[in-house]
Design a protein around this motif. Sequence first.
Motif, PDB file in Angstrom:
ATOM      1  N   UNK A 137      -4.881   3.613   7.498  1.00  0.00           N
ATOM      2  CA  UNK A 137      -3.494   3.775   7.061  1.00  0.00           C
ATOM      3  C   UNK A 137      -3.039   2.572   6.237  1.00  0.00           C
ATOM      4  N   UNK A 138      -3.669   1.412   6.472  1.00  0.00           N
ATOM      5  CA  UNK A 138      -3.293   0.217   5.725  1.00  0.00           C
ATOM      6  C   UNK A 138      -3.555   0.341   4.230  1.00  0.00           C
ATOM      7  N   UNK A 139      -4.499   1.202   3.849  1.00  0.00           N
ATOM      8  CA  UNK A 139      -4.764   1.423   2.426  1.00  0.00           C
ATOM      9  C   UNK A 139      -3.562   2.046   1.727  1.00  0.00           C
ATOM     10  N   UNK A 140      -2.704   2.720   2.490  1.00  0.00           N
ATOM     11  CA  UNK A 140      -1.570   3.448   1.929  1.00  0.00           C
ATOM     12  C   UNK A 140      -0.249   2.705   2.096  1.00  0.00           C
ATOM     13  N   UNK A 141      -0.101   1.964   3.193  1.00  0.00           N
ATOM     14  CA  UNK A 141       1.171   1.291   3.432  1.00  0.00           C
ATOM     15  C   UNK A 141       1.095  -0.219   3.261  1.00  0.00           C
ATOM     16  N   UNK A 142      -0.138  -0.761   3.143  1.00  0.00           N
ATOM     17  CA  UNK A 142      -0.318  -2.203   3.025  1.00  0.00           C
ATOM     18  C   UNK A 142      -0.208  -2.891   4.376  1.00  0.00           C
ATOM     19  N   UNK A 143      -0.728  -4.114   4.453  1.00  0.00           N
ATOM     20  CA  UNK A 143      -0.618  -4.915   5.667  1.00  0.00           C
ATOM     21  C   UNK A 143      -0.660  -6.384   5.275  1.00  0.00           C
ATOM     22  N   UNK A 144       0.448  -7.067   5.464  1.00  0.00           N
ATOM     23  CA  UNK A 144       0.572  -8.454   5.012  1.00  0.00           C
ATOM     24  C   UNK A 144      -0.356  -9.404   5.766  1.00  0.00           C
ATOM     25  N   UNK A 145      -0.718  -9.052   7.003  1.00  0.00           N
ATOM     26  CA  UNK A 145      -1.534  -9.951   7.827  1.00  0.00           C
ATOM     27  C   UNK A 145      -3.029  -9.688   7.694  1.00  0.00           C
ATOM     28  N   UNK A 146      -3.391  -8.557   7.093  1.00  0.00           N
ATOM     29  CA  UNK A 146      -4.800  -8.169   6.981  1.00  0.00           C
ATOM     30  C   UNK A 146      -5.132  -7.867   5.517  1.00  0.00           C
ATOM     31  N   UNK A 147      -4.884  -8.826   4.647  1.00  0.00           N
ATOM     32  CA  UNK A 147      -4.931  -8.579   3.216  1.00  0.00           C
ATOM     33  C   UNK A 147      -6.323  -8.207   2.721  1.00  0.00           C
ATOM     34  N   UNK A 148      -7.349  -8.960   3.098  1.00  0.00           N
ATOM     35  CA  UNK A 148      -8.699  -8.671   2.621  1.00  0.00           C
ATOM     36  C   UNK A 148      -9.232  -7.369   3.218  1.00  0.00           C
ATOM     37  N   UNK A 149      -8.989  -7.154   4.503  1.00  0.00           N
ATOM     38  CA  UNK A 149      -9.379  -5.898   5.152  1.00  0.00           C
ATOM     39  C   UNK A 149      -8.691  -4.714   4.478  1.00  0.00           C
ATOM     40  N   UNK A 150      -7.390  -4.846   4.229  1.00  0.00           N
ATOM     41  CA  UNK A 150      -6.626  -3.773   3.596  1.00  0.00           C
ATOM     42  C   UNK A 150      -7.157  -3.474   2.203  1.00  0.00           C
ATOM     43  N   UNK A 151      -7.556  -4.513   1.484  1.00  0.00           N
ATOM     44  CA  UNK A 151      -8.114  -4.315   0.144  1.00  0.00           C
ATOM     45  C   UNK A 151      -9.402  -3.497   0.204  1.00  0.00           C
ATOM     46  N   UNK A 152     -10.233  -3.752   1.208  1.00  0.00           N
ATOM     47  CA  UNK A 152     -11.463  -2.958   1.322  1.00  0.00           C
ATOM     48  C   UNK A 152     -11.144  -1.505   1.651  1.00  0.00           C
ATOM     49  N   UNK A 153     -10.100  -1.281   2.427  1.00  0.00           N
ATOM     50  CA  UNK A 153      -9.755   0.088   2.804  1.00  0.00           C
ATOM     51  C   UNK A 153      -9.200   0.858   1.606  1.00  0.00           C
ATOM     52  N   UNK A 154      -8.474   0.174   0.729  1.00  0.00           N
ATOM     53  CA  UNK A 154      -8.055   0.808  -0.514  1.00  0.00           C
ATOM     54  C   UNK A 154      -9.240   1.134  -1.388  1.00  0.00           C
ATOM     55  N   UNK A 155     -10.218   0.223  -1.421  1.00  0.00           N
ATOM     56  CA  UNK A 155     -11.440   0.470  -2.189  1.00  0.00           C
ATOM     57  C   UNK A 155     -12.189   1.682  -1.648  1.00  0.00           C
ATOM     58  N   UNK A 156     -12.176   1.862  -0.341  1.00  0.00           N
ATOM     59  CA  UNK A 156     -12.875   2.999   0.265  1.00  0.00           C
ATOM     60  C   UNK A 156     -12.242   4.320  -0.160  1.00  0.00           C
TER      61      UNK A 156
END
Length: 297
Positions: A189-208
Amino acid sequence: MATTIKQHDGQFPAQKQDCQPGKEHVMDPTPHFTNPDYKPANKLQGKVALVTGGDSGIGRAVCHYFALEGATVAFTYVKSHEDKDAQDTLQILKQTKGSDAKDPKAIPADLGFDENCERVVDEVVNTYGRIDTLVNNAAEQHKASSVEEIDEERLLRVFRTSIFSYFFMCRHSLKHMREGSSIINTTSVNAYKGNAKLLDYTATKGAIVAFTRGLALQLVSKGIRVNGVAPGPIWTPLIPASFDEEESAKFGSQVPMKRAGQPSEVAPCYVFLACNADSSYITGQVLHPNGGTVVNA
């Protein structure tokens, strides 16, 4: 075993694990990998499935549900860090597997490197002859209050685990897949709403998400479907291994359902996407078991 975890005031007992990957067997309470109300229907009978990060959390539940549906299951885990969880999952699968399925297999590997992914795929194919369903599920996350805290070493480590491995596993698995096979990628869900505390992880999820859409278009002419699952807050070892005691205790309370989900509530999404009888007209899409958070999917 209850379908959902029994919580008081939407909280878990405070807990923290000091290293990643986290360990499921020391969590309180232990995540639910199954639901007694689930009714298997041999949807994956005769299929061979490979699940990365299958020793615990969502991965364990996916392995279990695939086995319930008749599949032969192999999964990867991180050696030494996840040995106990991997052995527990292996025993669960041996007890679950159908009479037509072959014995399950647990394969230790650091999937951030191409040659390791190739070795895993070769081992599965040498044992079972092919791969019908590939589930890319391995992930790593760390908190950071600022992008300035994320150095090159950490960025490379997180990207290797959480997106490089997806490319590598697909690259080597595809030569052993055929028309009717499927690939399922775990995003967030972080790929869609973003997460300020998990920036690098969230970026990978958007890439996925982007990887899933592009690969689906690339493989549609071969009859291989590619989809994703974007879980919301799910009670897995990633949580106490990533967050402090207070954050773990309140985990999941922010969603409309006011609770974290269980791996057993996510795994049926993977069964649906792996089963051609259920999802033959679906590719390039993402399912959202997230407790009610509305996203632009």
